[in-house]
Design a protein around this motif. Sequence first.
Motif: not given
Lengths: 277, 437, 312
Positions: B434, C72-77, C79-81, C85
């Motif tokens: 995660k 899309l989990s990898n992308y979500v992880t 982009l929210t990491d 950024w």
Amino acid sequence: MKRKIGLVVGVALVLVWCLLPVAWILALSFKSQAAVSNGSDPGFLPLDSFAGWSNYADVWADEQFRRAILNSIGISLISTLLSVIIATLAAYAIARLEFRGKKAVLSVALAIAMFPVVSLVSPLFDLWRTIGLYDTWPGLILPYMSFTLPLAIWTLTAFFREIPWEMEQAAQVDGATSWQAFRKVIVPLAAPGVFTAAILTFFFAWNDFVFGITLTSTEAARPIPAALSFFVGPDPFQRPASLLAAAAVIATIPIVLIVLVFQRKIVAGLTSGAVKG
Amino acid sequence: MGRTTRTSSTRWRLGRWRTGVAALALATAGGLLAGCSSDGKPTLTWYLNPDGQDTLNAIAQRCSTDDYDIQTRLLPTSATDQRVQLARRLAAEDDTTDLMNLDVAFVSEFANAGWLLQLPDDTISDDTLSGIASTVQWDDGVYAAPLWANTQVLWYRKSLAEQAGLDMSQPVTWKQVIDAADSVDGATVGVQGNKYEAYVVWINALIEGAGGQILSDPEAGKDAEVDLDTEAGKDAAAVIAQLAGSSAAQSDLSVSNEGTALAAMYGGPGEFMVNWTFVYKNYEPSDANDYSKDQFDDLGWARYPQTVAGEASKPPVGGIDVGVGAYTQYPEYAQEAAACITSVENQVQLAVDAGLMPATSSGYDAQELTDAYPADLLDLYRRSIEDAGPRPQSPFWATVSSAIQATWHSPADVDPDTTPEKSQDYVTQVLEGKALL
Amino acid sequence: MSATTTASTAGTRAPRAETERARNENRLGRRLVAPAVIVMLLVTAFPILRALWLSFYSYSLTAPDDREFIGLSNYVTALTDSLFWRDIGVTVVYMLVTVAFELVIGFAFALVMHRVVFARGLIRTSILIPYGIITVVSGFAWQFAFTYQNGFVNSWLPFVPTDFNWFGDTLPAMIAIMVSEIWKTTPFMSLLLLAGLAQVSDDMVEAAKVDGATWWQRMYKVILPNMRAAIMVAVLFRALDAYRIFDNIFVMTAGAEGTESISFLTYRQSIEQFQLGMGSALAVLLFLSVLLVAFVIVKLFRVDLAQARGEG
């Protein structure tokens, strides 16, 4: 007079800027390994710790490094040759022929020149290990070709546009066969451009690091930049600075030779993209 | 392993052809390449890490037989790079990766991935020191043969300890050591603080020394319980924070490694340094260095410092196990070679020549070793390995270790109140996929 | 385009022969560019498509059989990491700072080279050495120069303690990396600018001089506007190159102290962490971000892409 002095100062600054780090790595390569690991001679020049050629001898005695040089030379030359041949065909077509899709070809070349190389590393590794190209010469030659083609095509297109192709027809009118016309008239005119493209391509292949570390794992194909980054000295815990410096100097010799001999052509080639052909 | 013979024979021919071309090319350069010898005798490739490479090359010669030759190839310096290089060869199902030196921390990962051939159970015995024996076991099997066992002790300048008034005959704590160095102008404490595996070795030893553990059930793999946000974690962080904030820290603390810390021993008043067993040979006067007898006599050693006063320290254990590649063309030969390489005589040889200590009790008893090292030092080593606090045997250790490095580096930013908690969350999230690492 | 001109004049007289000829020319042209296009796409298009596909999976090199589709989990992880950024931010800083310095220094160098009448060969040779030198070598040279044990930087710089550790904190480490990057690539920039400078007609500059324009006025009103296209092409290429910075970071800090770029993050995920799925997702994001950067530069500075493509 004031302007002249300003210019001399400017020239001096350019030279210092370009050569100081080179002088530094050269100086470092003559420091003894012991002095470097103790930090006992921290100055710029190897004053108390002059080691003669011993670092060079040690580096040269390292079989992995010799293999890396061989790999780099072989892989760079082969990819340069292939890349320039293919690029010559393409550039000739772009400079002289009208065909549909010309814009598309140029756009593809532009896109590839901007391509983030690292994003290919993982899929290429996966692909190469499946088809057996991992840790082989062809496994590096192929990506080098892809990434040098745009540069080669641009440079050659710019050169080919300057060639007065009418002379070929004129020669034929004068009784030469078309092969003779090509060989006697066009080849001498095109050769400098082809040569320049080859040098720039060679520089790219010689410099590459990302593919070098990800698509190889032994001296079977590992090129110099990757070998330098993995270089192991007698002290396994410290980067052998002076040995590495000697290795770096050896790796830079071909570049310096090429630059010395062909400086004019390289400058012409580099700037041809920016100046309209 | 059940690989089809056809694939491997095609691969083999391809490999041969490539070697042939390379050999041809190399002959021009005046080099030598050990490929398939002309008489068709198989060649096993043994991947070495750089420690003790001269001795290991000699061992490769000795263990070559009438049936096969062993050639060596050198891996990069850092354990992480070694792991990456080997893993990518093995993921490519390379059939020329016959033997490999594996850092003890990565055996479980490789075994779990199916990259190592299972070895006979008698590869380890009662003679094998327990601290290192545990590193080759995975899932009830033995997957590598211990070659040498490493541990860290506290090295110091006797004159410095005297000047600082620190009694080294008793177990010392980290706090005492740092305070002692702090009290003498120019004295330092040498540790491994770069962002790499050995920094986690330090963190792990500190946590173990305070009675804690980084992972409580490492066999659970990704679902392992992370125990960094504990009293032990805070104690460990406190030690790092104390050192980083004191004048005893070396200027290059955040990039320091086993090698950078060596120079400070005889520069200025000297240092206290936690470091591996090779240090003794490093300072022993020889042709390879210019240390004097007097300097060497000033070198002292003691057990790894305690994290918490009164609680016995848990010294780090390291070292190298020899694994057999799962895709080798010559599994029998490679196993035979692994057994030969890791024989007690060879272990003793490594210890005497390169300072890489044996993985067996009988190795420690060998005459050559007791001749080459002071008895109290040998005793200290052996006890340290017996009482060691090894890193967790997890197939995801590389991930856990990197995640710890990401949150605990740089040492100057470690805060006992926040770092353990932050790293606890981060390691857990990373294991669950995660968070990015 | 002599060939086309000849062809079209001929075409008005013999339309049938012309279509035949045009068709042949079309076919020949396509055949000649085909190998180049195939090689270029082979190593880029296919892998990036494969990366796109793999990015929807949880896929580790150590456990290839456990590959699992996770959408899309990898992308979500990613982009929210915050790490993602942060690395994007660090990369943009590298890009802006290095290109700005290169532009200024490169322009100064170009002026010197443009004016100078002596030692041209020497200058040309010197300036090509940093251009040709291996980036890894440049990284080593500067890393050793900045280390306090052996380097000369601390003793040469005023106000810097001799045991200052450049690689102990984010900002100084980034400065060291950027120095290496700027040193190596400024010559390239200056050569491109020199070519642009050569295109500014001397007559115009002279005319301005006669009209009483000062040096600065000539620079701003005459020289720079006429070099605009050359500057923009140089900026576009260098900016995209700097955005992909990798070699210097690898050699000098290995990404420690928060000096990691987005390329380095992608490399680490797929190569060091063996996370092919997440690595692929990052590769796709890296690819998209490069497109975005290129788009922004082209729009912002209205770079003439036709010229960049060498269509002249």
